[in-house]
Design an enzyme around this catalytic site. Sequence first.
Site, mmCIF file in Angstrom:
data_model
loop_
_atom_site.group_PDB
_atom_site.id
_atom_site.type_symbol
_atom_site.label_atom_id
_atom_site.label_comp_id
_atom_site.label_asym_id
_atom_site.label_seq_id
_atom_site.Cartn_x
_atom_site.Cartn_y
_atom_site.Cartn_z
ATOM 1 N N HIS A 84 4.832 -8.305 0.876
ATOM 2 C CA HIS A 84 5.706 -7.592 1.810
ATOM 3 C C HIS A 84 7.060 -7.268 1.181
ATOM 4 O O HIS A 84 7.755 -6.369 1.649
ATOM 5 C CB HIS A 84 5.845 -8.366 3.126
ATOM 6 C CG HIS A 84 6.672 -9.602 3.081
ATOM 7 N ND1 HIS A 84 6.135 -10.871 3.000
ATOM 8 C CD2 HIS A 84 8.010 -9.779 3.151
ATOM 9 C CE1 HIS A 84 7.090 -11.772 3.025
ATOM 10 N NE2 HIS A 84 8.248 -11.134 3.111
ATOM 11 N N ASP A 220 -0.299 -12.906 0.382
ATOM 12 C CA ASP A 220 0.985 -12.195 0.353
ATOM 13 C C ASP A 220 1.667 -12.300 -1.016
ATOM 14 O O ASP A 220 2.624 -13.057 -1.189
ATOM 15 C CB ASP A 220 1.891 -12.764 1.449
ATOM 16 C CG ASP A 220 3.055 -11.848 1.790
ATOM 17 O OD1 ASP A 220 3.336 -10.921 1.014
ATOM 18 O OD2 ASP A 220 3.694 -12.069 2.832
ATOM 19 N N SER A 640 11.584 -15.168 1.160
ATOM 20 C CA SER A 640 10.311 -14.507 0.910
ATOM 21 C C SER A 640 10.152 -14.281 -0.593
ATOM 22 O O SER A 640 11.015 -13.691 -1.235
ATOM 23 C CB SER A 640 10.254 -13.165 1.632
ATOM 24 O OG SER A 640 10.174 -13.340 3.017
#
Length: 705
Positions: A84, A220, A640
């Site tokens: 992402h 991810d 992240s």
Amino acid sequence: MKFTAIFSVLFLFTMALFAREGMWLPFLLEKLNEKEMTGMGMKIKAKDIYDVNAGSLKDAVVVFGSGCTGEIVSDKGLVLTNHHCGYGTVQGLSSVQNNYLTNGFFAPNQQGEIPCPGLTVTFIVRIDEVTSRIQSGITGDMPDSLRTKKIAENIALVEKESKSASGYDAMVKSFYADNVYYLFLTEKYTDVRLVAFPPNGIGKFGGDTDNWAWPRHTGDFGLFRIYAGADNKPAPYAKTNVPYKPKRSFKINISGVKENDFTMVYGFPGRTQEYLSSEGVREVMEVLDPIRIKLRHKRLEIWDRAMGQSEELFIKYAAKQASIANYYKKWKGELKGLQVNDAVNKKRMQEADFNAWTRAVPSRKAYVGIVDSLARCYKEHRESIKLSEYLLEAIWASELVKKGNLFNQILKSIDTLATLDSLVMYERDMNVFYTGMDLNTDYEVTRSLWAIYQKDIGDSDFVSPTKIDRIYTYSVLSTPELFTEFIRLRDKEKIKKLIGQDPVYITWTYFDALQKANNQFLKSKLQRLNRYYTTYLAGLKEYYAERKKPFYPDANSTLRVTYGKVEGVKPADGMRYDFQTTLDGAISKADPNSEEFNMPERLKLLHQNKDYGAYAVQVNGKKTVPLAFLASNHTTGGNSGSPVINAKGELIGTNFDRIWEGTMSDILFDPNLCRNITLDIRYTLFIIDKFGQAPWIIKEMQLVK
């Protein structure tokens, strides 16, 4: 003696609860945290994590783009981060012919890597305290506006002098609400290339349904490579550039994890508000989060419907939808968590104790009444904060109206242009704009969100359906053809007249002025609020020290370390989340009729044939591939892509999310509930090797057991 023993047990229990809380500055670990981290199982030293005089783990942790973290995983500048985090970049590289979002991308070799215009990777060179320099000339009786101005001037001077002296980029950041300042010297690389990116059916598997949730089965990750000039220094893109040679890269441990293993997350957490007053928390719960949730829910509803209509619309809105949806769901979880934890009352109880402490001795006089001052300030600006959120989330959700700023730019520059031929740059700008949005979808968003704004705020004339219809029918921005005809006019006065009559420009001008006036009012209130927080946190520092409680700075997108253990969680009565998920669980969720759970056939075949390579494990007597795991690390947005590290400083996974029940950790950390979600490095390697058929990438990594 019995009392002393009981107190000792309670104290140790309290410290155990706080053992996982905090986002710590890496250069202070030796002084503040090393002993505790070692007690929890860490095998390396604090200097292995951060050392300016020798290569350390800090040299393998980078800012990826403008808001994520990445880690160096090879001696050839290979960067691992989240899927992402690279999504917007890869969307820009994609087309209907080469849809890397749906189909994925695995470079066949180094020559096949794709340049990523605009993408950057930034290293931290060193961090130094500069508090005395930034606070030079600041006095206690200074007006808030003058104090803010003086601090800004001092910061600019320190940054300028540091950049000149070192040759590196320089950035000063405030900590503990302007009580402490640190200088960060950084080095930014601009030639970054795409190496591997799994398809949505892996990298975004579970979509919005599974976002912020557990059990999780999202692969991810994305791989990129930094390129440099022949001197290994930053250089603009060039075919002659070579892979960057890092000072340090992570060893990758493929032995796996077990419950209660020590873990550490090293990255750039974005923003937390752990020391918000009770009124600040109340503002989040009663104003900010409800407004954001309501308005984003409606926008996502419209976008999701549009994206289901065609692949072209899906590509246009994929990255925007992911961005909006991410925080929409986070705010929902945050609000629920704050409500369940009775956050406002918890804060009030803490404040009552703090208030009593301030009055106990005369030397604490400066802190007396500061909590009440904070409360008054929040009440004074509440309506303005409400308006600010509605403007941001409703009015400026209209991409067409927001583009009214382009008219403003033209009016500012048109009289200085030697020739109107240069206006062609605006035509290029608008071509990009039209390519990335759909006018019919934008019209529907505007109609829906402005109706909510009209009901809750007012301004009925400017947000009425009639005005909206005029905007999307008569503005020269309403179609590419009308704008092309407009921008190719060679008559300054006619261009000015058309802009002045354009419904987009008229609407944009009104709301821009409203926003500026509201911001001006908020500016003075927020300056005063910040000043109160400076005093409040100075008091809290003393208060926490006396109680031997940890006092870490809020996250502000600077390099931090957080640590905890691999562990599951009991999120509610009768519920238990195991610490690990596997490929078997992902297979059980796969659904070809669902965009979110539509898994690639090749991955299903690998599972069917148990073709797992070196990444297979036995779970409950069955051969599978580990996918994700939970740990009690205190993380937030910006983490992240952060490396998740074991006791020996080796990479065991990539941080990518938190559980829904613990998203209030940005404001109130609950050690019994808050868990971060990590993509197991073995699943990443499995996808690269077996699914992507790119073992050449694995070969340049240093794998250990």
